[in-house]
Design an enzyme around this catalytic site. Structure first.
Site, mmCIF file in Angstrom:
data_model
loop_
_atom_site.group_PDB
_atom_site.id
_atom_site.type_symbol
_atom_site.label_atom_id
_atom_site.label_comp_id
_atom_site.label_asym_id
_atom_site.label_seq_id
_atom_site.Cartn_x
_atom_site.Cartn_y
_atom_site.Cartn_z
ATOM 1 N N CYS A 11 0.984 -1.205 -0.071
ATOM 2 C CA CYS A 11 -0.114 0.085 -0.037
ATOM 3 C C CYS A 11 0.996 1.453 -0.196
ATOM 4 O O CYS A 11 1.781 1.456 0.893
ATOM 5 C CB CYS A 11 -0.906 0.072 1.088
ATOM 6 S SG CYS A 11 -2.085 1.473 1.367
ATOM 7 N N GLN A 208 -15.674 15.548 7.920
ATOM 8 C CA GLN A 208 -14.151 15.315 7.711
ATOM 9 C C GLN A 208 -13.480 14.195 8.501
ATOM 10 O O GLN A 208 -13.981 13.810 9.502
ATOM 11 C CB GLN A 208 -13.548 16.596 8.405
ATOM 12 C CG GLN A 208 -13.664 17.998 7.821
ATOM 13 C CD GLN A 208 -12.849 18.196 6.646
ATOM 14 O OE1 GLN A 208 -12.318 17.496 6.028
ATOM 15 N NE2 GLN A 208 -13.460 19.508 6.250
ATOM 16 N N GLU A 258 -26.903 23.669 1.648
ATOM 17 C CA GLU A 258 -26.104 22.503 1.188
ATOM 18 C C GLU A 258 -27.223 22.036 0.164
ATOM 19 O O GLU A 258 -28.480 21.679 0.658
ATOM 20 C CB GLU A 258 -25.865 21.675 2.446
ATOM 21 C CG GLU A 258 -25.608 20.114 2.311
ATOM 22 C CD GLU A 258 -24.255 20.024 1.494
ATOM 23 O OE1 GLU A 258 -24.240 19.345 0.395
ATOM 24 O OE2 GLU A 258 -23.407 20.771 1.766
ATOM 25 N N ASN A 301 -16.841 26.310 1.834
ATOM 26 C CA ASN A 301 -16.113 24.997 2.117
ATOM 27 C C ASN A 301 -16.412 24.229 0.892
ATOM 28 O O ASN A 301 -17.028 23.162 0.958
ATOM 29 C CB ASN A 301 -16.475 24.256 3.468
ATOM 30 C CG ASN A 301 -15.637 23.295 3.830
ATOM 31 O OD1 ASN A 301 -14.601 23.155 3.126
ATOM 32 N ND2 ASN A 301 -16.265 22.357 4.492
ATOM 33 N N CYS A 328 -9.425 22.670 0.279
ATOM 34 C CA CYS A 328 -8.565 21.262 0.318
ATOM 35 C C CYS A 328 -7.587 21.583 -0.748
ATOM 36 O O CYS A 328 -7.108 20.260 -1.234
ATOM 37 C CB CYS A 328 -9.427 20.134 0.358
ATOM 38 S SG CYS A 328 -10.469 19.636 -0.984
#
Length: 368
Positions: A11, A208, A258, A301, A328
């Site tokens: 991995c 998260q 949202e 976000n 991100c």
């Protein structure tokens, strides 16, 4: 951090594992600061190296009698990672039990080359209080009756299990889950306690994967927001309401938007239980803004693609005094900032949401 899977080449998900952790943080900070210049950067927030992932996304392969839970190697064979040290202790303890459950309930793992079998993924989330949500991602409903039959055994073997569900993903493509969810337990939400606030997480809601970093992210956003004392706040791409609920104050109008109705239901429940004056509506973040008067503060976000030209253009022309941008992907953040020259980035902080990888979270305060 030591990992025998990485050392053996099984991995390589933690692609930066060979670098000392302080070097990883320095490199991430330099890349972000090069892309977003002129910002007063706070020191980065370091993450724990082990046991930080509150969610396991395990590909199921092998056979009913010997299933593997982990990833697929380049040849398409299963690599068992049920002892991956990144997961929380509760998840690490649960995965062998879930492997035994696959055998007991005779759920055939899905085989990608032959397109046969049923169980594609096991998705396991642990709350800060040690409770578990387990989701079985299936090709069809064929194994559902057997899962229900043996669920009492699983609950006895896994006392921390709070929510169990089946997700149906019938298509043969690289999609983690489908649209349809069948909740198998009376309990429908997992309580993710963050900074004293219970965030209700439904099976298809996003949260998260690093609880400690999520807590630090919300705390910093709350501190910066309280300095300007906005009377009204919009939290766009609000998910289960993490930012909105942390920014809620008596006398402050807080609205979260949202697209996921599941997430909106979760956020609404969290606000009601906590007695916080925040409301939530389902809708597309960009479309929602049109023809509405601007608030004092906007929180965004977005996913990795950023907020895009339409929302950037609206924010530029809106008159909003402050924006909190949680990103991100600093490259799309820089692109969005270039489209909002009137909103100057003044403060920033990198939070190492995904240690030992090139990924991160950045919070930036913009001021008009």
């Amino acid at each position: 951090m030591l990992c025998h899977h990485f050392d053996a080449g099984r991995c390589r998900s933690c692609s930066l594992l060979g670098l000392p952790y302080d070097v990883q943080l320095l490199d991430k900070r330099r890349r972000v600061e090069d892309l977003v210049a002129g910002v007063a950067w706070l020191p980065p927030v370091a993450s724990p190296q082990l046991g930080f992932r509150n969610k396991a996304k395990m590909v199921v392969h092998g056979t009913v009698d010997e299933p593997t839970l982990g990833i697929l190697n380049p040849a398409g064979a299963g690599v068992d990672l049920r002892d991956c040290p990144l997961h929380t202790p509760g998840i690490q303890a649960a995965l062998p039990v879930l492997a035994a459950f696959v055998t007991r309930a005779a759920i055939a793992p899905y085989d990608v080359p032959t397109r046969r079998g049923e169980l594609k993924h096991l998705l396991v989330t642990e709350s800060p209080d040690g409770e578990l949500m387990v989701r079985f991602v299936l090709r069809s409903q064929e194994p559902v009756t057997r899962i229900q039959k043996h669920l009492p055994w699983l609950r006895e073997a896994l006392p921390a299990l709070g929510v169990a569900s089946v997700n149906l993903q019938p298509e043969h493509k690289a999609v983690l889950e489908g649209d349809r969810e069948l909740v198998l337990t009376e309990q429908e939400t997992l309580r993710m306690r963050v900074n004293g606030i219970d965030l209700h997480l439904r099976p298809q809601s996003f949260f998260q994967t690093n609880t400690a970093m999520a807590a630090a992210l919300y705390q910093q956003a709350r501190a910066w927001a309280d300095e300007s004392a906005p009377g009204s706040v919009w939290d766009l791409y609000c998910g289960v309401g993490g930012f909105a609920l942390h920014l809620a104050r008596p006398g402050r109008d807080v609205l979260g938007v949202e697209i996921s109705t599941e997430a909106v239901a979760s956020a609404t429940l969290s606000a009601q239980e906590a007695g916080l004056a925040a409301r939530f509506e389902a809708g597309d973040a960009t479309s929602y803004l049109l023809d509405r008067p601007a608030p004092d503060l906007v929180v965004v976000n977005p996913p990795r693609r950023g907020i895009g030209s339409e929302l950037s253009g609206w924010l530029e022309e809106s008159g909003v005094r402050h924006v909190l941008y949680s990103s991100c992907n600093a490259q799309t953040l820089a692109t969005d900032l270039a489209a909002m020259p009137s909103l100057r980035p003044v403060r920033g902080q990198l939070l190492d949401m995904f240690p030992n990888t090139g990924h991160y979270e950045v919070l930036v305060l913009l001021e008009r």
